[in-house]
Design a protein around this motif. Structure first.
Motif: not given
Length: 306
Positions: A186-189, A201-202, A269-271, A278-280
């Motif tokens: 998942s990638v949450t933006v 996110a895409t 973003a959280m990946l 990983a997070v920004t």
């Protein structure tokens, strides 16, 4: 195929029309909220036919000139246009753009908070002083029927306040209904709008990637015959990978997320991939996650929170 709506036990409306499936909640003055619900329903009944009328153009690669006419279609194109040097179609922002369009019916004085959830892509309205918390489930493959029946246990929460430049949340990855060229679970933006979050996110999910012969990919149209990605290969299965490969994939995705953040295309973003994340980092946005060393920006990859 007709639009339908149902009032849910938790004071939410469920609007459904073909592939569009919304859950909506609003809080504030009861009369204004009720009027907004009716306005949202009237607008909702027209959205699908507008998109279908322009579907060929929306499924085409985004170019330098916007060729679509509808307000939702133009919002989709605008959200995806920054990525037109890569392959992207306006459909990458469809869920967020639709949620955003319906949310506009609630962005009025007298409504304190409202959200429109379109399959996990969320548009938010927050009056001054209001806040919202969004639960994060890092790996939907780990869910089972019992969890869904007894109440979803989230891995963590993203806290959004009215002072933040965030009114959209979206998640992408190779699992679920998404199609992705990457291997992110998942990638949450979080972004300024739901359409922008959807497109970003895409792009970030595609960047979470490594080459490994054991990763199964196939043309998108074989996975879903109406896919706008055509013959591009999308991920359909990812085996357990060595930690070094997971870290490389997350670092590649995080670099892309930082690029987009620098351009103002996302705020956070959280990946996640195979139990690592990983997070920004935006400290005010994070909740329910481990504190201290693991969340420092320079330590970009760690174990996923439990």
């Amino acid at each position: 195929m007709h639009a339908c709506r149902n009032w849910l036990p938790d004071s939410c409306w469920h609007f459904q029309h073909g592939p569009i499936d919304l859950v909506i909640r609003a809080e504030g003055d009861a009369g204004i909220v009720a009027q907004a619900h009716e306005s949202a329903w009237i607008r909702f009944t027209t959205v699908l036919q507008e998109l279908v009328a322009e579907l060929p153009a929306l499924r085409a690669p985004v170019g330098d000139v916007c060729t679509v006419q509808g307000v939702v279609a133009q919002r989709m194109w605008s959200a995806c246009a920054p990525y037109r040097m890569d392959f992207i179609t306006s459909m990458a922002a469809v869920a967020g753009a639709v949620a955003q369009e319906i949310l506009d019916c609630y962005a009025h004085s007298g409504i304190d908070r409202a959200w429109v959830n379109n399959g996990g892509d969320i548009a938010l309205h927050l009056a001054p002083g209001q806040r919202a918390s969004v639960g994060v489930v890092s790996d939907i493959a780990a869910l089972d029927i019992q969890q869904l029946r007894n109440g979803l246990v989230v891995d963590g929460q993203l806290h959004i306040t009215s002072t933040m430049p965030v009114r959209g949340v979206a998640t992408s990855g190779w699992r679920g209904r998404s199609q992705s060229m990457g291997i992110a679970d998942s990638v949450t933006v979080l972004a300024q709008t739901a359409a922008q979050a959807d497109a970003a996110a895409t792009i970030v999910a595609n960047a979470v990637n490594v080459q490994d012969a054991r990763i199964s990919r196939m043309p998108a149209w074989l996975v879903r015959d109406d896919s706008d990605l055509g013959g591009l290969h999308v991920t359909v299965d990812v085996p357990a990978l060595p930690l070094t490969q997971v870290q490389i994939a997350l670092q590649r995705g995080l670099r892309k997320a930082h690029e987009l953040k620098a351009q103002g295309l996302l705020w956070f973003a959280m990946l996640t991939c195979q139990g690592h994340y990983a997070v920004t980092l935006e400290p005010m946005a994070l909740g329910g996650m481990p504190q201290g060393e693991k969340l420092r920006e320079e330590i970009e990859v760690g174990s996923v929170f439990a």
